[in-house]
Design a protein around this motif. Sequence first.
Motif, mmCIF file in Angstrom:
data_model
loop_
_atom_site.group_PDB
_atom_site.id
_atom_site.type_symbol
_atom_site.label_atom_id
_atom_site.label_comp_id
_atom_site.label_asym_id
_atom_site.label_seq_id
_atom_site.Cartn_x
_atom_site.Cartn_y
_atom_site.Cartn_z
ATOM 1 N N SER A 16 -10.566 6.911 1.174
ATOM 2 C CA SER A 16 -10.498 5.525 0.738
ATOM 3 C C SER A 16 -11.739 4.772 1.179
ATOM 4 O O SER A 16 -12.216 4.952 2.306
ATOM 5 C CB SER A 16 -9.273 4.817 1.338
ATOM 6 O OG SER A 16 -8.092 5.178 0.672
ATOM 7 N N THR A 56 -2.027 5.909 2.245
ATOM 8 C CA THR A 56 -3.210 5.053 2.313
ATOM 9 C C THR A 56 -3.146 4.136 3.527
ATOM 10 O O THR A 56 -4.141 3.929 4.231
ATOM 11 C CB THR A 56 -3.338 4.223 1.026
ATOM 12 O OG1 THR A 56 -3.285 5.096 -0.102
ATOM 13 C CG2 THR A 56 -4.634 3.453 0.993
ATOM 14 N N TRP A 57 -1.976 3.566 3.772
ATOM 15 C CA TRP A 57 -1.777 2.713 4.949
ATOM 16 C C TRP A 57 -1.966 3.525 6.228
ATOM 17 O O TRP A 57 -2.647 3.094 7.164
ATOM 18 C CB TRP A 57 -0.381 2.096 4.913
ATOM 19 C CG TRP A 57 -0.058 1.200 6.073
ATOM 20 C CD1 TRP A 57 0.573 1.553 7.224
ATOM 21 C CD2 TRP A 57 -0.360 -0.199 6.194
ATOM 22 N NE1 TRP A 57 0.701 0.467 8.058
ATOM 23 C CE2 TRP A 57 0.140 -0.628 7.454
ATOM 24 C CE3 TRP A 57 -0.978 -1.132 5.368
ATOM 25 C CZ2 TRP A 57 0.029 -1.934 7.895
ATOM 26 C CZ3 TRP A 57 -1.102 -2.449 5.812
ATOM 27 C CH2 TRP A 57 -0.600 -2.830 7.059
ATOM 28 N N TYR A 98 0.819 -1.208 0.000
ATOM 29 C CA TYR A 98 0.000 0.000 0.000
ATOM 30 C C TYR A 98 0.858 1.265 0.000
ATOM 31 O O TYR A 98 1.952 1.287 0.549
ATOM 32 C CB TYR A 98 -0.937 0.005 1.216
ATOM 33 C CG TYR A 98 -1.895 -1.162 1.195
ATOM 34 C CD1 TYR A 98 -3.106 -1.078 0.534
ATOM 35 C CD2 TYR A 98 -1.552 -2.382 1.800
ATOM 36 C CE1 TYR A 98 -3.981 -2.161 0.474
ATOM 37 C CE2 TYR A 98 -2.417 -3.466 1.748
ATOM 38 C CZ TYR A 98 -3.621 -3.356 1.075
ATOM 39 O OH TYR A 98 -4.472 -4.440 1.010
ATOM 40 N N ALA A 143 -6.277 0.173 -4.061
ATOM 41 C CA ALA A 143 -5.264 0.435 -3.045
ATOM 42 C C ALA A 143 -4.165 -0.618 -3.045
ATOM 43 O O ALA A 143 -3.030 -0.347 -2.640
ATOM 44 C CB ALA A 143 -5.918 0.499 -1.667
ATOM 45 N N TYR A 144 -4.488 -1.817 -3.495
ATOM 46 C CA TYR A 144 -3.545 -2.938 -3.483
ATOM 47 C C TYR A 144 -2.516 -2.747 -4.597
ATOM 48 O O TYR A 144 -2.844 -2.802 -5.785
ATOM 49 C CB TYR A 144 -4.315 -4.236 -3.653
ATOM 50 C CG TYR A 144 -3.489 -5.498 -3.569
ATOM 51 C CD1 TYR A 144 -2.705 -5.777 -2.450
ATOM 52 C CD2 TYR A 144 -3.507 -6.429 -4.603
ATOM 53 C CE1 TYR A 144 -1.961 -6.942 -2.363
ATOM 54 C CE2 TYR A 144 -2.771 -7.598 -4.531
ATOM 55 C CZ TYR A 144 -1.989 -7.854 -3.413
ATOM 56 O OH TYR A 144 -1.255 -9.015 -3.332
ATOM 57 N N THR A 146 -12.697 1.305 2.448
ATOM 58 C CA THR A 146 -11.954 0.230 3.104
ATOM 59 C C THR A 146 -12.929 -0.874 3.513
ATOM 60 O O THR A 146 -14.147 -0.697 3.467
ATOM 61 C CB THR A 146 -11.238 0.734 4.372
ATOM 62 O OG1 THR A 146 -12.205 0.940 5.416
ATOM 63 C CG2 THR A 146 -10.471 2.023 4.111
#
Length: 427
Positions: A310, A127-128, A123, A353-354, A312
Motif C-alpha cells: 500500500s 490493509t488496516w 478499510y 484504500a478508503y 500510505t
Amino acid sequence: MEMRKILGIAMGAMIAAGAVSNAAHAEETVIWWDFLSGGDGVRMKQLISDFNEQHAGEITIDATTLEWGTPFYSKVRTSAAIGEAPDMMTYHASRIPLAVSQGILSEITPDDWQAMGLSQDDYAPATWDAVTIDDKQYAVPFDTHPIVLYYNKDVLAANDLLTEDGKPKGLDSREGFEATLKGLKDAGVDYPLASTTADGTFMFRTIYSFMAQQDGELMTGDEFLAGDNAEKLQNSLEVLAGWTNDGLQTTYTDYPAAVALFTSGKSPLLINGVWEVPTMIDLKDQGKLFEWGAVEIPVIFDHPATYADSHTFAIPANAGKEMTPEKHAAVLEVISWMAKNSLFWATAGHIPAYGPVTQSDEFKQMEPNAAYASVTDNLVFDPKSTLAGVAGPIYDVMSTYFVPTLNGEMEPAEAVEEIKYELNDLQ
C-alpha cells in the motif's frame, strides 16, 4: 490633543488585534515528500493542485518528489534525525515495521482519526493491519496496489479461451489455468505468459501469492520458513519453474520486456502490477492496443490470495521539532482530503484504500479496476519484519535464488534450502 491620543491608542489596538486575527488565520504550508513518478506522479500532482485550489488562503501543499526506493527512505531517516524531515510523506506499508523500530514515524492517534473523519471500519482488515504495530497505527492507507493478470481478449476469444463474461478460462484451478496456457501454446503462441523472470524481487510478488494460496507464510514469529512453509515455497517455485520448462512462460525476461511482449501481442497473458493500467489505457486510446482486460490472478492452490503493498501517508517524527497544533491540523486535513478524493487516484490502476470510494457507483463502473476489486478481500502483505519491505534485505536474498530456479538452472528444493538458511542468518 487628548482626543487624538485616545484615537491613536484605539487605532493601534485595532491594528494589533487585526494582526493577531490575521496570524491566527495565516495560510499553513504543508511540506510534502513523495516518491511517485510516471503515471502515479502525474496524477498525484493533479490531486495536489486540486487541493491547493480548494484550500487557497488556508492550506497549501509544497511538494517535492524524490527517488523511489532506498534513496527515499535513507533521506527520510537522516532528515528526521536532525528535525529536517517534511511535515508528511508517502510511505510503503511494507516499510513501516522498520521505520517504527527506527523511531522515525509519528503515531496516527485515535484523536487524529476522529479529526480526519476516518476510522478502521473504512478499510479492509489486511490493509488496516498493514499500518498497525502493537495496536497503534503509523500511517493512513491511501491505496492497495496488487499484481493482477492482464489478458488479450482478442487472442483468447479467437482460441475459445474466454468465459461468457469475458474473462480467461481456468482462473479457479491450476489445472484450468495450465489448460489455458497450453491451449495458447498449441495455437502457436511462443510464450503464452509474460513474467518478469529476470528479476527475482519482482517475481516475489507471484511466488508469495502462491504461498499464501496454501496458507503459507514467510515468517513465523522470528523464524523464516518455519514448519511446512519451506515446502509451500517449494511448491510455488515448482509450479512457476514448470511453466518455464514447458515453454508456457517467458525466460530471463526483464520488466520492460515483459510489458512489451504483452502490448505487442506476442504474449496474450501478463502478470504485473495494477500500476501498468495507465499504460494499457493510453495505448488503447491511441489505437495501438487490442481489446484487453485485467483480473485477479488465478487460484493455483487452495484459495484466492494475492500479494500487495500500500501507498500510505505518514507523519515523520522530527527530532527536536514539535509540530504546531495548526500545522498538525493542516496535515490531517490534507490526508483526509486525499482519502476522500481518491477516486481519481484509481485511474492509475490502484484500488483506493478508503472503503466509501471503492463502494461508490463511480468506482464500480470504472474498468478494469472494478473487475479486480475483489482482490481486496484476499490481500497478503509482507511479514511484519524490519528486514521486509520495499528494497529490504529479504528481497535481495530471495532474488539470488529465484532467478536461476525460475529459469531452469536450479532445483526448487535446493533454492529453498539456501533461502531458508540465508534468511534466518539475517536475524
